[in-house]
Design a protein around this motif. Structure first.
Motif, PDB file in Angstrom:
ATOM      1  N   VAL A 123     -29.402  -6.972  -5.033  1.00 38.83           N
ATOM      2  CA  VAL A 123     -29.466  -6.557  -3.629  1.00 38.83           C
ATOM      3  C   VAL A 123     -30.754  -7.146  -3.063  1.00 38.83           C
ATOM      4  CG1 VAL A 123     -29.569  -4.614  -2.040  1.00 38.83           C
ATOM      5  CG2 VAL A 123     -28.186  -4.457  -4.119  1.00 38.83           C
ATOM      6  N   ALA A 124     -30.675  -8.322  -2.480  1.00 39.42           N
ATOM      7  CA  ALA A 124     -31.885  -8.970  -1.960  1.00 39.42           C
ATOM      8  C   ALA A 124     -32.366  -8.307  -0.675  1.00 39.42           C
ATOM      9  CB  ALA A 124     -31.622 -10.452  -1.711  1.00 39.42           C
ATOM     10  N   VAL A 125     -31.430  -7.869   0.171  1.00 43.10           N
ATOM     11  CA  VAL A 125     -31.792  -7.295   1.469  1.00 43.10           C
ATOM     12  C   VAL A 125     -30.904  -6.091   1.760  1.00 43.10           C
ATOM     13  CG1 VAL A 125     -32.047  -7.685   3.945  1.00 43.10           C
ATOM     14  CG2 VAL A 125     -32.484  -9.568   2.347  1.00 43.10           C
ATOM     15  N   SER A 126     -31.507  -4.904   1.768  1.00 40.19           N
ATOM     16  CA  SER A 126     -30.773  -3.706   2.190  1.00 40.19           C
ATOM     17  C   SER A 126     -31.539  -2.945   3.259  1.00 40.19           C
ATOM     18  CB  SER A 126     -30.500  -2.790   0.993  1.00 40.19           C
ATOM     19  OG  SER A 126     -31.701  -2.281   0.457  1.00 40.19           O
ATOM     20  N   GLY A 127     -32.710  -3.438   3.649  1.00 40.09           N
ATOM     21  CA  GLY A 127     -33.525  -2.811   4.678  1.00 40.09           C
ATOM     22  C   GLY A 127     -34.582  -3.800   5.128  1.00 40.09           C
ATOM     23  N   ASN A 128     -35.329  -3.433   6.134  1.00 39.36           N
ATOM     24  CA  ASN A 128     -36.279  -4.385   6.716  1.00 39.36           C
ATOM     25  C   ASN A 128     -37.707  -3.852   6.748  1.00 39.36           C
ATOM     26  OD1 ASN A 128     -36.011  -2.443   8.693  1.00 39.36           O
ATOM     27  ND2 ASN A 128     -36.103  -3.905  10.394  1.00 39.36           N
ATOM     28  N   ALA A 129     -38.032  -2.885   5.869  1.00 35.52           N
ATOM     29  CA  ALA A 129     -39.345  -2.249   5.960  1.00 35.52           C
ATOM     30  C   ALA A 129     -40.248  -2.519   4.771  1.00 35.52           C
ATOM     31  CB  ALA A 129     -39.174  -0.740   6.135  1.00 35.52           C
ATOM     32  N   THR A 130     -39.695  -2.577   3.569  1.00 38.35           N
ATOM     33  CA  THR A 130     -40.534  -2.746   2.393  1.00 38.35           C
ATOM     34  C   THR A 130     -39.968  -3.822   1.478  1.00 38.35           C
ATOM     35  OG1 THR A 130     -39.345  -1.045   1.143  1.00 38.35           O
ATOM     36  CG2 THR A 130     -41.276  -0.338   2.394  1.00 38.35           C
ATOM     37  N   LEU A 131     -40.849  -4.472   0.757  1.00 41.66           N
ATOM     38  CA  LEU A 131     -40.469  -5.412  -0.296  1.00 41.66           C
ATOM     39  C   LEU A 131     -40.918  -4.819  -1.618  1.00 41.66           C
ATOM     40  CD1 LEU A 131     -39.550  -8.105  -1.511  1.00 41.66           C
ATOM     41  CD2 LEU A 131     -41.804  -9.044  -0.917  1.00 41.66           C
ATOM     42  N   GLU A 132     -39.970  -4.615  -2.533  1.00 45.12           N
ATOM     43  CA  GLU A 132     -40.282  -4.068  -3.842  1.00 45.12           C
ATOM     44  C   GLU A 132     -39.917  -5.079  -4.916  1.00 45.12           C
ATOM     45  OE1 GLU A 132     -38.569  -0.275  -4.596  1.00 45.12           O
ATOM     46  OE2 GLU A 132     -39.408   0.662  -2.808  1.00 45.12           O
ATOM     47  N   GLY A 133     -40.779  -5.202  -5.909  1.00 47.99           N
ATOM     48  CA  GLY A 133     -40.508  -6.066  -7.044  1.00 47.99           C
ATOM     49  C   GLY A 133     -40.629  -5.302  -8.339  1.00 47.99           C
ATOM     50  N   ALA A 134     -39.907  -5.758  -9.338  1.00 51.82           N
ATOM     51  CA  ALA A 134     -39.996  -5.162 -10.667  1.00 51.82           C
ATOM     52  C   ALA A 134     -39.827  -6.276 -11.685  1.00 51.82           C
ATOM     53  CB  ALA A 134     -38.922  -4.089 -10.858  1.00 51.82           C
ATOM     54  N   GLY A 135     -40.415  -6.085 -12.847  1.00 54.58           N
ATOM     55  CA  GLY A 135     -40.263  -7.126 -13.854  1.00 54.58           C
ATOM     56  C   GLY A 135     -41.287  -7.037 -14.954  1.00 54.58           C
ATOM     57  N   THR A 136     -41.337  -8.095 -15.728  1.00 54.48           N
ATOM     58  CA  THR A 136     -42.338  -8.251 -16.763  1.00 54.48           C
ATOM     59  C   THR A 136     -43.693  -8.447 -16.102  1.00 54.48           C
ATOM     60  OG1 THR A 136     -40.631  -9.375 -18.063  1.00 54.48           O
ATOM     61  CG2 THR A 136     -42.888  -9.529 -18.859  1.00 54.48           C
ATOM     62  N   GLN A 137     -44.687  -7.705 -16.542  1.00 56.15           N
ATOM     63  CA  GLN A 137     -45.959  -7.704 -15.834  1.00 56.15           C
ATOM     64  C   GLN A 137     -46.684  -9.040 -15.883  1.00 56.15           C
ATOM     65  OE1 GLN A 137     -46.868  -4.938 -13.913  1.00 56.15           O
ATOM     66  NE2 GLN A 137     -44.731  -4.540 -14.441  1.00 56.15           N
ATOM     67  N   THR A 177     -20.167  -6.825   8.910  1.00 58.65           N
ATOM     68  CA  THR A 177     -20.486  -6.102  10.145  1.00 58.65           C
ATOM     69  C   THR A 177     -21.728  -5.240   9.977  1.00 58.65           C
ATOM     70  OG1 THR A 177     -18.156  -6.055  10.762  1.00 58.65           O
ATOM     71  CG2 THR A 177     -19.603  -4.454  11.835  1.00 58.65           C
ATOM     72  N   TYR A 178     -21.874  -4.617   8.805  1.00 56.68           N
ATOM     73  CA  TYR A 178     -23.048  -3.774   8.557  1.00 56.68           C
ATOM     74  C   TYR A 178     -24.330  -4.602   8.661  1.00 56.68           C
ATOM     75  CZ  TYR A 178     -26.583  -1.159   5.977  1.00 56.68           C
ATOM     76  OH  TYR A 178     -27.743  -0.543   5.610  1.00 56.68           O
ATOM     77  N   ILE A 179     -24.342  -5.776   8.047  1.00 54.78           N
ATOM     78  CA  ILE A 179     -25.545  -6.609   8.111  1.00 54.78           C
ATOM     79  C   ILE A 179     -25.735  -7.167   9.514  1.00 54.78           C
ATOM     80  CG2 ILE A 179     -26.637  -8.720   7.261  1.00 54.78           C
ATOM     81  CD1 ILE A 179     -25.334  -8.270   4.596  1.00 54.78           C
ATOM     82  N   ASP A 180     -24.644  -7.601  10.139  1.00 57.15           N
ATOM     83  CA  ASP A 180     -24.747  -8.275  11.431  1.00 57.15           C
ATOM     84  C   ASP A 180     -25.168  -7.330  12.547  1.00 57.15           C
ATOM     85  OD1 ASP A 180     -24.505 -10.680  12.904  1.00 57.15           O
ATOM     86  OD2 ASP A 180     -22.585 -10.004  13.712  1.00 57.15           O
ATOM     87  N   TRP A 199     -17.811  -4.128  -5.652  1.00 51.87           N
ATOM     88  CA  TRP A 199     -16.814  -3.066  -5.644  1.00 51.87           C
ATOM     89  C   TRP A 199     -15.836  -3.235  -4.479  1.00 51.87           C
ATOM     90  CZ3 TRP A 199     -15.640  -0.835  -9.766  1.00 51.87           C
ATOM     91  CH2 TRP A 199     -16.587  -0.476 -10.725  1.00 51.87           C
ATOM     92  N   VAL A 200     -16.316  -3.627  -3.311  1.00 51.46           N
ATOM     93  CA  VAL A 200     -15.391  -3.877  -2.199  1.00 51.46           C
ATOM     94  C   VAL A 200     -15.803  -5.216  -1.588  1.00 51.46           C
ATOM     95  CG1 VAL A 200     -14.194  -2.868  -0.214  1.00 51.46           C
ATOM     96  CG2 VAL A 200     -15.305  -1.358  -1.865  1.00 51.46           C
ATOM     97  N   TYR A 201     -16.379  -5.210  -0.382  1.00 56.51           N
ATOM     98  CA  TYR A 201     -16.781  -6.466   0.241  1.00 56.51           C
ATOM     99  C   TYR A 201     -18.107  -6.988  -0.318  1.00 56.51           C
ATOM    100  CZ  TYR A 201     -13.215  -5.045   3.595  1.00 56.51           C
ATOM    101  OH  TYR A 201     -12.045  -4.643   4.179  1.00 56.51           O
ATOM    102  N   GLY A 202     -19.018  -6.084  -0.585  1.00 54.37           N
ATOM    103  CA  GLY A 202     -20.260  -6.479  -1.233  1.00 54.37           C
ATOM    104  C   GLY A 202     -21.170  -7.348  -0.400  1.00 54.37           C
ATOM    105  N   ALA A 203     -21.237  -7.120   0.899  1.00 56.00           N
ATOM    106  CA  ALA A 203     -22.093  -7.960   1.736  1.00 56.00           C
ATOM    107  C   ALA A 203     -23.570  -7.812   1.357  1.00 56.00           C
ATOM    108  CB  ALA A 203     -21.887  -7.613   3.215  1.00 56.00           C
ATOM    109  N   VAL A 204     -23.991  -6.585   1.075  1.00 58.85           N
ATOM    110  CA  VAL A 204     -25.366  -6.360   0.617  1.00 58.85           C
ATOM    111  C   VAL A 204     -25.441  -6.510  -0.894  1.00 58.85           C
ATOM    112  CG1 VAL A 204     -27.205  -4.646   0.418  1.00 58.85           C
ATOM    113  CG2 VAL A 204     -25.960  -4.893   2.569  1.00 58.85           C
TER     114      VAL A 204
END
Length: 439
Positions: free
Chosen positions: A105-119, A228-231, A32-37
């Motif tokens: 969105v591979a990285v938007s925080g540094n606390a949890t890893l969540e996965g979803a998909g075909t079981q 800048t947000y990520i850095d 939508w704009v820069y899309g760094a995340v």
């Protein structure tokens, strides 16, 4: 705002393997704009994985299965690029597609890893997370030669300081305690796996590093989603980009180069069992007869056990041939054909009620949930709307498709009958571990 017709090109690269069976991996690059995340935290992982696989190919390595990397366009306008690709190549994907690995969105925080998909990919994902977390790049199996191993180690280097933890998909306490927590939740919509899993029945997986509570990050789809947000604003952001790249690449690699394709029907059998129990717990489910689903879930578990035993035997035979350097017919050919095809059987040809493009009977976006997912979506939607005849019809459709998948997994008929005994929850864990040979 004025919209004008235009072209939205995908960028697609194919690494030809020893067979036409194909692993697809992708990320969208429009923002939508820069899309760094969103989406470029995933774009850098796609580019790094492509670079790593290019280095492996240059060293002389050829994967057992082909790999297609897709940089999709037009995702924010409605998944346009990936959907167009999937529809244009539907016949080829249906014939040779094995799995799809997605990053958005591979990285938007540094606390949890969540996965979803075909079981069926839950076990593969869990093992990849485990090995990346251990940070043992020399054991990532990514090459038959020391030179290529060095390339793989450089590509898969991950930080030594772990700031994140897994956020397992919620399931019932008894099964989680005995089997181990499910790492993958069901997928709804909102990213480029949609056409692959919901329309074509291709096993798919997606993951993301998030904030502690898993909520959407504050700069989502805004001008502030920037470098800048990520850095400066995302603690551990760059380290986690390396971790995400390693996890993405390793998942693709194991799908592409294992003798027996790492699709685990027992994980899916346990999930189906849980979906049925969740549906039974819904007060409205008393208005329909769920016995066909109960019986189908039991039949599928039997078939999955049969297929898992065959997969274990084929894996041992393949390893023996490699040790002895003998060449015979591929010992994994039969079981691979079954593992690669059974997910297609979960597609209903007419599609789900009111939305025929969505065909998967086990999981789909909830009709009233937007991106959110629902198990047994045809049944759930009909019950929500009070259409009881349609709900019963959807129960029967889902049971039929589960039985069809069981018949593909175990053609001898061990799991194909729909009248077998229900699998008690307490017996599922031991049976699954025994059949899959957990290390």
């Amino acid at each position: 705002m004025i919209f004008e017709p235009g072209q939205l090109p995908n960028v697609v690269a194919r690494m030809t393997g020893q067979t036409n069976k194909t692993i697809y991996a992708g990320n969208h690059r429009d923002a939508w704009v820069y899309g760094a995340v969103d989406p470029h935290s995933g774009t850098v992982a796609l580019m790094e994985a492509a670079r790593a696989f290019g280095a492996l190919r240059a060293s002389g390595w050829t994967p057992k299965r082909s790999i297609v990397f897709g940089s999709w366009s037009g995702e924010e306008y409605g998944l346009l690029g990936s959907t167009a690709f999937a529809e244009l190549h539907a016949a080829e994907i249906a014939e040779n597609g094995v799995a799809y690995v997605n990053l958005d969105v591979a990285v938007s925080g540094n606390a949890t890893l969540e996965g979803a998909g075909t079981q069926s990919l839950d076990r593969l994902f869990a093992e990849a997370v485990r090995d990346v977390e251990k940070n043992e790049a020399d054991h990532l199996e990514m090459s038959p030669s020391k030179k290529a191993n060095a390339n793989a180690a450089a590509a898969a280097r991950v930080p030594n300081t772990k700031t994140w933890r897994l956020r397992p998909h919620a399931g019932d306490d008894e099964t989680k305690a005995a089997v181990g927590e499910n790492l993958l939740g069901t997928v709804g919509s909102g990213s480029d796996y949609t056409a692959f899993v919901d329309n074509l029945g291709i096993p798919s997986v997606d993951f993301s590093f998030k904030s502690p509570d898993g909520r959407q990050y504050g700069t989502y789809h805004s001008i502030y989603d920037s470098f800048t947000y990520i850095d400066s604003g995302l603690s551990g952001g760059w380290d986690l980009h390396a971790t995400a790249s390693a996890l993405f690449a390793l998942t693709i690699y194991r799908l592409a180069d294992r003798d027996v394709v790492p699709i685990d029907p027992l994980s899916e059998a346990i999930a189906i069992h849980e979906y049925v129990e969740e549906l039974e717990a819904d007060s409205t489910s008393d208005l329909v007869d769920l016995a066909p689903l109960v019986d189908a879930a039991s039949a599928f578990f039997d078939a999955a056990s049969c297929a898992s035993a065959d997969a274990g035997a084929a894996d041992r035979d393949a390893a023996r041939e490699q040790r002895l350097e003998t060449t015979t017919d591929d010992p994994a050919a039969d079981i691979n054909a079954r593992l690669e095809k059974y997910e297609r059987q979960f597609l209903s040809a007419p599609g789900l009620p009111d939305r025929p493009w969505y065909k998967h009977v086990l999981q789909a976006p909830g009709y009233y949930l937007g991106y959110g997912s629902t198990a047994f979506p045809g049944v759930a939607h009909a019950l929500e709307d009070g259409r009881l005849d349609e709900a019963q019809q959807q129960v029967d459709v889902a049971a039929d498709r589960i039985n069809a998948a069981a018949a593909v997994l175990c053609p001898a008929g061990l799991g194909a009958a729909s009248s077998g005994p229900r699998v008690p929850k307490t017996t599922v864990p031991d049976a699954s571990r025994a059949a899959t040979g957990d290390e």
